[in-house]
Scaffold this motif. Structure first.
Motif, PDB file in Angstrom:
ATOM      1  N   VAL A   1       0.842  -1.199   0.000  1.00 20.89           N
ATOM      2  CA  VAL A   1       0.000   0.000   0.000  1.00 20.89           C
ATOM      3  C   VAL A   1       0.876   1.246   0.000  1.00 20.89           C
ATOM      4  O   VAL A   1       0.630   2.185  -0.760  1.00 20.89           O
ATOM      5  CB  VAL A   1      -0.970  -0.003   1.203  1.00 20.89           C
ATOM      6  CG1 VAL A   1      -1.648   1.342   1.373  1.00 20.89           C
ATOM      7  CG2 VAL A   1      -2.008  -1.119   1.034  1.00 20.89           C
ATOM      8  N   ALA A   2       1.905   1.256   0.835  1.00 20.92           N
ATOM      9  CA  ALA A   2       2.812   2.408   0.890  1.00 20.92           C
ATOM     10  C   ALA A   2       3.461   2.652  -0.476  1.00 20.92           C
ATOM     11  O   ALA A   2       3.528   3.791  -0.949  1.00 20.92           O
ATOM     12  CB  ALA A   2       3.886   2.195   1.952  1.00 20.92           C
ATOM     13  N   LYS A   3       3.886   1.587  -1.109  1.00 24.35           N
ATOM     14  CA  LYS A   3       4.514   1.697  -2.434  1.00 24.35           C
ATOM     15  C   LYS A   3       3.542   2.270  -3.463  1.00 24.35           C
ATOM     16  O   LYS A   3       3.895   3.164  -4.244  1.00 24.35           O
ATOM     17  CB  LYS A   3       5.019   0.321  -2.880  1.00 24.35           C
ATOM     18  CG  LYS A   3       5.742   0.329  -4.193  1.00 24.35           C
ATOM     19  CD  LYS A   3       6.248  -1.058  -4.549  1.00 24.35           C
ATOM     20  CE  LYS A   3       6.937  -1.059  -5.886  1.00 24.35           C
ATOM     21  NZ  LYS A   3       7.446  -2.391  -6.250  1.00 24.35           N
ATOM     22  N   GLN A   4       2.312   1.769  -3.460  1.00 28.68           N
ATOM     23  CA  GLN A   4       1.305   2.245  -4.405  1.00 28.68           C
ATOM     24  C   GLN A   4       0.935   3.708  -4.162  1.00 28.68           C
ATOM     25  O   GLN A   4       0.769   4.481  -5.114  1.00 28.68           O
ATOM     26  CB  GLN A   4       0.041   1.377  -4.320  1.00 28.68           C
ATOM     27  CG  GLN A   4       0.231  -0.023  -4.865  1.00 28.68           C
ATOM     28  CD  GLN A   4       0.483  -0.018  -6.356  1.00 28.68           C
ATOM     29  OE1 GLN A   4      -0.143   0.721  -7.111  1.00 28.68           O
ATOM     30  NE2 GLN A   4       1.429  -0.828  -6.786  1.00 28.68           N
ATOM     31  N   LEU A   5       0.802   4.092  -2.893  1.00 36.39           N
ATOM     32  CA  LEU A   5       0.474   5.485  -2.584  1.00 36.39           C
ATOM     33  C   LEU A   5       1.604   6.425  -2.987  1.00 36.39           C
ATOM     34  O   LEU A   5       1.363   7.517  -3.494  1.00 36.39           O
ATOM     35  CB  LEU A   5       0.152   5.639  -1.094  1.00 36.39           C
ATOM     36  CG  LEU A   5      -1.148   4.969  -0.627  1.00 36.39           C
ATOM     37  CD1 LEU A   5      -1.273   5.062   0.888  1.00 36.39           C
ATOM     38  CD2 LEU A   5      -2.354   5.574  -1.318  1.00 36.39           C
ATOM     39  N   ARG A   6       2.842   5.978  -2.790  1.00 37.22           N
ATOM     40  CA  ARG A   6       3.989   6.799  -3.233  1.00 37.22           C
ATOM     41  C   ARG A   6       3.989   6.939  -4.751  1.00 37.22           C
ATOM     42  O   ARG A   6       4.259   8.019  -5.276  1.00 37.22           O
ATOM     43  CB  ARG A   6       5.294   6.177  -2.749  1.00 37.22           C
ATOM     44  CG  ARG A   6       5.535   6.355  -1.274  1.00 37.22           C
ATOM     45  CD  ARG A   6       6.884   5.762  -0.852  1.00 37.22           C
ATOM     46  NE  ARG A   6       7.025   5.805   0.576  1.00 37.22           N
ATOM     47  CZ  ARG A   6       7.214   4.739   1.348  1.00 37.22           C
ATOM     48  NH1 ARG A   6       7.309   3.528   0.812  1.00 37.22           N
ATOM     49  NH2 ARG A   6       7.322   4.878   2.649  1.00 37.22           N
ATOM     50  N   ALA A   7       3.695   5.838  -5.435  1.00 39.17           N
ATOM     51  CA  ALA A   7       3.645   5.869  -6.900  1.00 39.17           C
ATOM     52  C   ALA A   7       2.559   6.818  -7.391  1.00 39.17           C
ATOM     53  O   ALA A   7       2.675   7.405  -8.476  1.00 39.17           O
ATOM     54  CB  ALA A   7       3.411   4.462  -7.454  1.00 39.17           C
ATOM     55  N   ALA A   8       1.520   6.993  -6.576  1.00 33.31           N
ATOM     56  CA  ALA A   8       0.434   7.915  -6.930  1.00 33.31           C
ATOM     57  C   ALA A   8       0.767   9.353  -6.559  1.00 33.31           C
ATOM     58  O   ALA A   8      -0.039  10.254  -6.785  1.00 33.31           O
ATOM     59  CB  ALA A   8      -0.860   7.493  -6.227  1.00 33.31           C
ATOM     60  N   GLY A   9       1.963   9.567  -5.999  1.00 29.57           N
ATOM     61  CA  GLY A   9       2.415  10.922  -5.715  1.00 29.57           C
ATOM     62  C   GLY A   9       2.200  11.418  -4.298  1.00 29.57           C
ATOM     63  O   GLY A   9       2.473  12.588  -4.004  1.00 29.57           O
ATOM     64  N   LEU A  10       1.735  10.558  -3.401  1.00 24.67           N
ATOM     65  CA  LEU A  10       1.525  10.987  -2.013  1.00 24.67           C
ATOM     66  C   LEU A  10       2.805  10.823  -1.195  1.00 24.67           C
ATOM     67  O   LEU A  10       3.606   9.926  -1.462  1.00 24.67           O
ATOM     68  CB  LEU A  10       0.411  10.155  -1.368  1.00 24.67           C
ATOM     69  CG  LEU A  10      -0.989  10.335  -1.948  1.00 24.67           C
ATOM     70  CD1 LEU A  10      -1.937   9.292  -1.384  1.00 24.67           C
ATOM     71  CD2 LEU A  10      -1.508  11.728  -1.635  1.00 24.67           C
ATOM     72  N   SER A  11       2.968  11.679  -0.200  1.00 19.55           N
ATOM     73  CA  SER A  11       4.082  11.491   0.722  1.00 19.55           C
ATOM     74  C   SER A  11       3.610  10.510   1.795  1.00 19.55           C
ATOM     75  O   SER A  11       2.565  10.691   2.412  1.00 19.55           O
ATOM     76  CB  SER A  11       4.520  12.819   1.345  1.00 19.55           C
ATOM     77  OG  SER A  11       3.482  13.387   2.113  1.00 19.55           O
ATOM     78  N   VAL A  12       4.402   9.438   1.973  1.00 14.90           N
ATOM     79  CA  VAL A  12       4.014   8.337   2.855  1.00 14.90           C
ATOM     80  C   VAL A  12       5.166   8.008   3.789  1.00 14.90           C
ATOM     81  O   VAL A  12       6.315   7.919   3.361  1.00 14.90           O
ATOM     82  CB  VAL A  12       3.651   7.073   2.042  1.00 14.90           C
ATOM     83  CG1 VAL A  12       3.313   5.905   2.952  1.00 14.90           C
ATOM     84  CG2 VAL A  12       2.508   7.361   1.082  1.00 14.90           C
ATOM     85  N   GLU A  13       4.843   7.817   5.059  1.00 16.13           N
ATOM     86  CA  GLU A  13       5.806   7.269   6.013  1.00 16.13           C
ATOM     87  C   GLU A  13       5.234   5.969   6.538  1.00 16.13           C
ATOM     88  O   GLU A  13       4.107   5.933   7.033  1.00 16.13           O
ATOM     89  CB  GLU A  13       6.073   8.249   7.153  1.00 16.13           C
ATOM     90  CG  GLU A  13       6.827   9.468   6.657  1.00 16.13           C
ATOM     91  CD  GLU A  13       7.655  10.151   7.717  1.00 16.13           C
ATOM     92  OE1 GLU A  13       8.119   9.469   8.670  1.00 16.13           O
ATOM     93  OE2 GLU A  13       7.833  11.361   7.592  1.00 16.13           O
TER      94      GLU A  13
END
Length: 141
Positions: free
Chosen positions: A20-32
């Motif tokens: 999920v973190a990887k997909q959200l980052r790929a969508a341009g969101l900043s994720v920790e």
């Protein structure tokens, strides 16, 4: 947004939350992600986790075990989670205080009236925006 993945050991929390973190980052969101790669981002939290899983410590009393798990969660909340919520659009955690509560109440038989005030103080009004529960047969986990 604060997202928590919950479930028993081996239910896929870290695997799914990492995807999920990887997909959200790929969508341009900043994720920790507070447990990226299977290790907590807090070395103290990781050490407490390892202590709790060590078979040499099986004689922990139910109360001591509960406080140990709450301590692990509070350390992560104060050291990593709260600061991350100020930096990232999405903060992902594997486990929250729900695990300590379920183990204490349903696994070790501690009364809610004893457990709840400790959990409320530990959370200090932080509540996840979303909790994803990984439900899996324990024999498959």
């Amino acid at each position: 947004m604060f997202v928590v993945f919950e479930g028993i050991d081996g239910s896929g929390k870290t695997t799914v939350s990492s995807r999920v973190a990887k997909q959200l980052r790929a969508a341009g969101l900043s994720v920790e992600h507070l447990r990226e790669g299977g290790k907590f981002t807090s070395t103290v939290t990781q050490a407490i986790r390892e202590f709790g899983r060590d078979a040499r410590n099986l004689e922990l009393t139910p109360e001591a075990e509960f406080f140990l798990y709450v301590t692990r969660d509070v350390q992560l909340l104060q050291e990593q989670t709260r600061p991350a919520l100020g930096r990232a659009e999405v903060v992902i955690a594997d486990r929250f205080l729900y695990s300590a509560e379920n183990l204490a109440r349903h696994g070790r038989g501690l009364p809610e009236s004893w457990v709840r005030p400790v959990l409320d103080a530990a959370a200090n009004q932080l509540v996840p925006d979303l909790v994803v529960w990984g439900d899996i047969d324990p024999h498959l986990a």
